[in-house]
Design a protein around this motif. Structure first.
Motif, PDB file in Angstrom:
ATOM      1  N   LEU A   1       0.446  -1.671   0.009  1.00  0.00           N
ATOM      2  CA  LEU A   1      -0.017  -0.308  -0.392  1.00  0.00           C
ATOM      3  C   LEU A   1       0.438   0.940  -0.197  1.00  0.00           C
ATOM      4  N   LYS A   2       0.325   1.889  -0.875  1.00  0.00           N
ATOM      5  CA  LYS A   2       0.987   3.509  -1.046  1.00  0.00           C
ATOM      6  C   LYS A   2      -0.249   4.619  -1.019  1.00  0.00           C
ATOM      7  N   VAL A   3       0.005   5.609  -0.148  1.00  0.00           N
ATOM      8  CA  VAL A   3      -1.346   6.612   0.069  1.00  0.00           C
ATOM      9  C   VAL A   3      -0.842   7.699  -0.292  1.00  0.00           C
TER      10      VAL A   3
ATOM     11  N   ASP B   1     -10.992   4.717  -5.831  1.00  0.00           N
ATOM     12  CA  ASP B   1      -9.597   4.849  -5.435  1.00  0.00           C
ATOM     13  C   ASP B   1      -9.253   5.936  -4.315  1.00  0.00           C
ATOM     14  N   HIS B   2      -9.985   7.066  -3.567  1.00  0.00           N
ATOM     15  CA  HIS B   2     -10.379   8.148  -2.648  1.00  0.00           C
ATOM     16  C   HIS B   2     -11.186   7.794  -1.152  1.00  0.00           C
TER      17      HIS B   2
ATOM     18  N   TRP C   1      -8.329   0.002   2.973  1.00  0.00           N
ATOM     19  CA  TRP C   1      -7.764  -1.060   2.371  1.00  0.00           C
ATOM     20  C   TRP C   1      -8.254  -1.977   1.507  1.00  0.00           C
TER      21      TRP C   1
ATOM     22  N   ALA D   1       0.322   5.395  -5.483  1.00  0.00           N
ATOM     23  CA  ALA D   1      -0.232   5.429  -5.194  1.00  0.00           C
ATOM     24  C   ALA D   1      -1.865   4.826  -5.675  1.00  0.00           C
TER      25      ALA D   1
ATOM     26  N   VAL E   1       2.769   6.896   2.890  1.00  0.00           N
ATOM     27  CA  VAL E   1       2.444   8.008   2.083  1.00  0.00           C
ATOM     28  C   VAL E   1       3.739   7.824   1.074  1.00  0.00           C
TER      29      VAL E   1
ATOM     30  N   LEU F   1      -4.485   4.372  -3.288  1.00  0.00           N
ATOM     31  CA  LEU F   1      -5.562   4.780  -2.602  1.00  0.00           C
ATOM     32  C   LEU F   1      -5.065   6.333  -2.366  1.00  0.00           C
ATOM     33  N   TYR F   2      -5.793   7.443  -2.495  1.00  0.00           N
ATOM     34  CA  TYR F   2      -5.662   8.891  -2.599  1.00  0.00           C
ATOM     35  C   TYR F   2      -6.746   9.477  -1.018  1.00  0.00           C
ATOM     36  N   TYR F   3      -6.049  10.487  -0.698  1.00  0.00           N
ATOM     37  CA  TYR F   3      -5.996  10.819   0.658  1.00  0.00           C
ATOM     38  C   TYR F   3      -7.183  12.241   0.676  1.00  0.00           C
TER      39      TYR F   3
ATOM     40  N   LEU G   1      -6.879   2.099   8.590  1.00  0.00           N
ATOM     41  CA  LEU G   1      -6.014   2.016   7.214  1.00  0.00           C
ATOM     42  C   LEU G   1      -6.227   0.242   7.254  1.00  0.00           C
TER      43      LEU G   1
END
Length: 498
Positions: free
Chosen positions: A164-166, A262-263, A488, A210, A203, A212-214, A484
């Motif tokens: 995972l990368k955000v 994916d946000h 995910w 990424a 992050v 996911l996008y926060y 988190l």
């Protein structure tokens, strides 16, 4: 015969300054008939004034007993030591958090393979791996009885660690964006924002990498900045969020690739679900981690959205203060306890049936001062077997996590509430759910629970506690990582395997 008191001075010959210490004199009066005895000891005030010279012992004229002076210095030493002990006890008011074992090492070949995958293909790979997770019955750190499926959870969590990368959007002005609110009942969103923005493990600064996008906004700060008090109009808040998402989708290509699927947002204010309704893609596609996880509103979507635990933080500098150290079962004489404001549809009904109706059921509105002087709110939780957690205006309540903190089995009364982190946590193992219509039978329901089952639930409450802690330095499986992970995992639920 008359007995007259006679002073007998005693000289301390070894000290040349004997005259500085006044002698202690004892008068004894013994009547002839022996029916009455009166002893009076006079100690001069100068005894304490001149401490450079030890006081002479006192001698009774009619007795051979010698009275020694009190050891003042030793008493002072004991007092100082006891004060030091008390100070140490006051400082030690946080639970002992046992750190989890280190991550499993993965082969360099697998690391290179995962790094070579585009973000979407990496998610497909993770979903396939989870579907074929190896069976795990037990783990030295994770307590299997509180999980719905420990095997799936462990494999999913391992893959999150590896993959995972955000990406956090830098856009948005303070205080609504990038300004975490860390105190009070809405603190969960603030603590997640704070720890996410400080994180270096998940992050990434490269949005192309990424998964996911926060969207880092605070629903509490949005209310304070935009809402007009007493207007009962949430439309300005939803319009504000709509305009922000439109700006993001125009400035960056990532929203339009998946229509926002994916946000994700993390928000704990009761109004958050309603503030997402003005933007259809935000409402339907984006992962919403919210405290108000109410199925009846038709906004929260199970399997996509996440029920966020509501935690009331009193001290942002020490979020773990006064947590834990609950009483043993034998020291919990109260069957059930509740105290709180009277709002919503459930709490007034709870008081109607149980306030001052039964000694075993300590059910109050706000905890009366006459009661809290003797037993505080926290002490009530520690003295109770069950802690009643009724909904307020909305289905969520911070009392659920508070009960877990003080090792009291939560009794949840909120129809249509999706319980927090229920993707993997088995709430039936450490809580009781009571339908709103069954409030009149509340005591009957609790007494019908066998002692063996209650003891298991109470142990499970202790074991699940570590998954609900905000650590200043996050550690694996704590609340930050559990939230988190649920985000995910729910993103993986939306992935279609070809």
């Amino acid at each position: 015969m008359t007995v007259a008191g006679v002073l007998l001075p005693t000289f301390v010959l070894t000290y040349p300054m004997w005259f500085l210490s006044s002698p202690v004199v004892t008068y004894s009066h013994q009547p002839l008939n022996g029916s009455m005895h009166l002893s009076k000891t006079l100690t001069e005030a100068r005894f304490e004034q001149f401490q450079l010279v030890p006081a002479a012992p006192s001698v009774s004229l009619n007795s051979t007993q010698v009275t020694q002076p009190l050891p003042f210095k030793k008493e002072r030493t004991r007092t100082r030591r006891s004060r030091r002990k008390k100070r140490k006890t006051k400082i030690n008011d946080e639970p002992t958090v046992i750190p989890p074992p280190p991550r499993k090492t993965i082969s360099p070949h697998l690391q290179r393979y995962i790094a070579s995958l585009p973000p979407h293909e990496a998610l497909v790979y993770a979903k396939r791996e989870i579907e074929h997770a190896p069976a795990v019955d037990d783990d030295p750190y994770l307590y299997a009885p509180v999980f719905r499926n420990l095997s799936t959870f462990m494999r999913s969590y391992e893959l999150m660690d590896m993959i995972l990368k955000v990406y956090i959007y830098p856009d948005g002005e303070r205080p609504i964006f990038h300004d975490p609110h860390l105190m009070g009942i809405y603190a969960s969103e603030g603590w997640f924002m704070k720890l996410m923005e400080e994180n270096k493990e998940f992050v990434t600064r490269d949005p192309e990498k990424a998964h996911l996008y926060y969207l880092p906004f605070s629903s509490r700060q949005l209310e304070l900045a935009v809402y007009v008090p007493n207007s009962h109009d949430l439309k300005p808040l939803s319009i504000f969020l709509k305009e922000y998402v439109n700006m993001i989708s125009e400035k960056y290509p990532f929203w339009n690739r998946t229509r926002g699927a994916d946000h994700f947002v993390v928000a704990c204010h009761d109004w958050c679900p309603y503030t997402t309704t003005a933007h259809q893609e935000l409402r339907k596609n984006t992962i919403k981690a919210v405290c108000n996880a109410d199925l009846s509103e038709k906004i929260f979507i199970p399997g996509k959205d996440v029920s966020l635990p509501e935690t009331a933080i009193r001290n942002p500098g020490r979020p773990l203060r006064n947590i834990g150290r609950g009483n043993r079962v034998s020291q919990r004489p109260i069957l059930a306890f509740f105290a709180g404001n009277m709002h919503g549809r459930v709490r007034p009904r709870l008081l109607k049936y149980w306030h001052n109706k039964d000694e075993d059921m300590k059910i109050y509105g706000l905890l009366p001062t006459r009661v809290s002087r003797n037993i505080s709110y926290i002490q009530h939780m520690k003295l109770s077997k069950y802690c009643i957690c009724p909904m307020g205006y909305e289905v969520n309540s911070p009392r659920i996590v508070e009960a877990i903190y003080y090792e009291c089995v939560p009794v949840i009364i909120a129809d249509n509430f999706v319980l927090p982190l229920s993707e993997f946590l088995d709430w039936s193992a450490f809580s009781v759910t009571v339908a709103e219509k069954d409030i009149p039978k509340l005591k009957e329901i609790l007494l019908a629970i066998p002692l063996r089952r209650y003891l298991k639930m109470q142990i499970n409450v202790k074991m699940v506690q570590k998954h609900f802690l905000w650590n200043l330095r996050p550690m694996r499986y704590d609340l930050f990582h559990m939230i988190l992970h649920s985000i995910w995992f729910n993103r993986l639920n939306q992935i279609q395997i070809p």
